[in-house]
Design an enzyme around this catalytic site. Sequence first.
Site, PDB file in Angstrom:
ATOM      1  CB  ALA A 188      -1.013   0.033   1.453  1.00 47.25           C
ATOM      2  CB  ALA A 189       4.110   2.479   1.576  1.00 44.14           C
ATOM      3  N   GLY A 192      -1.026   6.100  -1.877  1.00 48.92           N
ATOM      4  CA  GLY A 192      -2.257   6.290  -3.147  1.00 48.92           C
ATOM      5  C   GLY A 192      -3.445   5.758  -2.996  1.00 48.92           C
ATOM      6  CB  CYS A 304       3.642   1.153 -12.769  1.00 45.81           C
ATOM      7  SG  CYS A 304       4.699   1.835 -11.684  1.00 45.81           S
TER       8      CYS A 304
HETATM    9  C1  LIG Z   1       4.124   0.253  -6.747  1.00 49.93           C
HETATM   10  S1  LIG Z   1       4.418  -0.009  -5.019  1.00 49.93           S
HETATM   11  C2  LIG Z   1       3.049   0.208  -4.210  1.00 49.93           C
HETATM   12  C3  LIG Z   1       2.249   1.711  -4.214  1.00 49.93           C
HETATM   13  C4  LIG Z   1       0.691   2.285  -4.045  1.00 49.93           C
HETATM   14  N1  LIG Z   1      -0.489   1.255  -4.112  1.00 49.93           N
HETATM   15  C5  LIG Z   1       0.057   3.294  -3.977  1.00 49.93           C
HETATM   16  O1  LIG Z   1      -0.340   3.691  -4.738  1.00 49.93           O
HETATM   17  O2  LIG Z   1       0.345   4.262  -3.350  1.00 49.93           O
HETATM   18  C6  LIG Z   1       5.154  -1.234  -4.126  1.00 49.93           C
HETATM   19  C7  LIG Z   1       4.836  -1.643  -2.169  1.00 49.93           C
HETATM   20  O3  LIG Z   1       5.264  -2.773  -2.323  1.00 49.93           O
HETATM   21  C8  LIG Z   1       5.689  -2.514  -1.062  1.00 49.93           C
HETATM   22  N2  LIG Z   1       6.373  -4.509  -0.950  1.00 49.93           N
HETATM   23  C9  LIG Z   1       7.261  -5.026  -1.747  1.00 49.93           C
HETATM   24  N3  LIG Z   1       7.516  -6.238  -1.504  1.00 49.93           N
HETATM   25  C10 LIG Z   1       6.771  -6.137  -0.539  1.00 49.93           C
HETATM   26  C11 LIG Z   1       5.940  -7.342   0.583  1.00 49.93           C
HETATM   27  N4  LIG Z   1       6.965  -8.944  -0.127  1.00 49.93           N
HETATM   28  N5  LIG Z   1       5.001  -7.406   0.974  1.00 49.93           N
HETATM   29  C12 LIG Z   1       3.771  -6.063   0.834  1.00 49.93           C
HETATM   30  N6  LIG Z   1       4.654  -5.044   0.545  1.00 49.93           N
HETATM   31  C13 LIG Z   1       5.376  -4.856  -0.677  1.00 49.93           C
HETATM   32  C14 LIG Z   1       6.938  -1.763  -1.006  1.00 49.93           C
HETATM   33  O4  LIG Z   1       7.754  -1.616  -0.025  1.00 49.93           O
HETATM   34  C15 LIG Z   1       5.695  -0.816  -1.887  1.00 49.93           C
HETATM   35  O5  LIG Z   1       5.476   0.329  -0.703  1.00 49.93           O
END
Ligand SMILES: C[S@@+](CC[C@H](N)C(=O)[O-])C[C@H]1O[C@@H](n2cnc3c(N)ncnc32)[C@H](O)[C@@H]1O
Length: 363
Positions: A188-189, A192, A304
């Site tokens: 989620a981080a 957005g 993306c």
């Molecule tokens: C594409 S970004 C998400 C963007 C977010 N959904 C937004 O719209 O603001 C991918 C996210 O996946 C997290 N991530 C990577 N590996 C992960 C895992 N094994 N479990 C959970 N989150 C993970 C990263 O820290 C990153 O914040």
Amino acid sequence: MLTEIENGARANDSLASFLASSGPGLSRRDRGFVTELVQGTTRMRRAIDHVLQPFLRRKLDPDVRAALRMGAHQLLHLGTPPHAAVNDTVAVTPRRASGLVNAVLRKVSNADPQWPTGAIRYSYPDWIWDLFIDTWGQDGRASLIAMNSPERPSPRPDGYIQGQASRWVSDEVDDASPDGGSMLDLCAAPGGKTTALGSQWSPLYANDIDAVRAKNLQETVGRFRPGTAVVISDGTSAAFGDSSVDAVLVDAPCTGLGALGRRSDARWQISESAISRLVLIQTALLDEAFRLLRPGGVLSYSVCTVTNEETIKVPEDFQASHRELTSIALGGSHWRPHRQGGIVLPHDQGTDGMAMFQWKRQS
Ligand SMILES: C[S@@+](CC[C@H](N)C(=O)[O-])C[C@H]1O[C@@H](n2cnc3c(N)ncnc32)[C@H](O)[C@@H]1O
């Protein structure tokens, strides 16, 4: 900032901290100009170096090279009048190199660059150029060119600044489950897509693996979606029970090749070998999302990027190994049909590139 970025700093972070410290002293116009100089010079580095190279006899110190690139970017891409680009650049060049910078930029202002390849002209690593052309043909070329003049996202009605393609993902998540229920955004981080979701979701869980990014997420949901529960856990073994939620969004970590416009340095940092590493994570996240989803619930996957591995192989292999899933067609007309899901290419509507798939788990 340019030398910092070349040494690995993120362009968006360098700019944000510079503007936060010097911002109040700068007009809106100057802030915009600084941003363009840093982002544009970083993005167009390969094309700029190609034009500079015939006029240089020796290796330059990083600060001198940065000044030259910045001046050349104004001459080649911004249409700055030559006297202004040259004089202003010389004024900020270390004195020991001002003669050299002056002479080289004057030559650049009269140059008629020849471009041996599209990758050099549009300033991409060869592997990214080749991947887009091999996968998408003329659309790939148009996508790469579009990412050199990226979207300038406008704020949502609630004030959060977010690209349009990300909003379309949240819209599809909402539309596929009009009755809402419990929702888990597994990656989620910075928040957005979570904060763009409709009000039918309760409880709403925003999960991320990264504690630092989760802090940012906490702030964002606190401001734009109070009541959201932030969870820090590895989404491939998430802190939720079997069949415990009505819907899951997997906005997975990916190569980000559809969002190269948003991060000017990303094209220089990502490597081709990242694709196979990310495919494994995406697959593991989807498998785990399936475990968490109740029968009858909806699972959404978005990335993306535009590689066939991440936007076809991962979702199709996942569906093939979970027979209880049926595809849901996306509703928005902005999506190009992409197998059972949809994709938006960066030049389609001037947004980030984004691919999305949705499935319903049979009751
Ligand atoms: C594409 S970004 C998400 C963007 C977010 N959904 C937004 O719209 O603001 C991918 C996210 O996946 C997290 N991530 C990577 N590996 C992960 C895992 N094994 N479990 C959970 N989150 C993970 C990263 O820290 C990153 O914040």
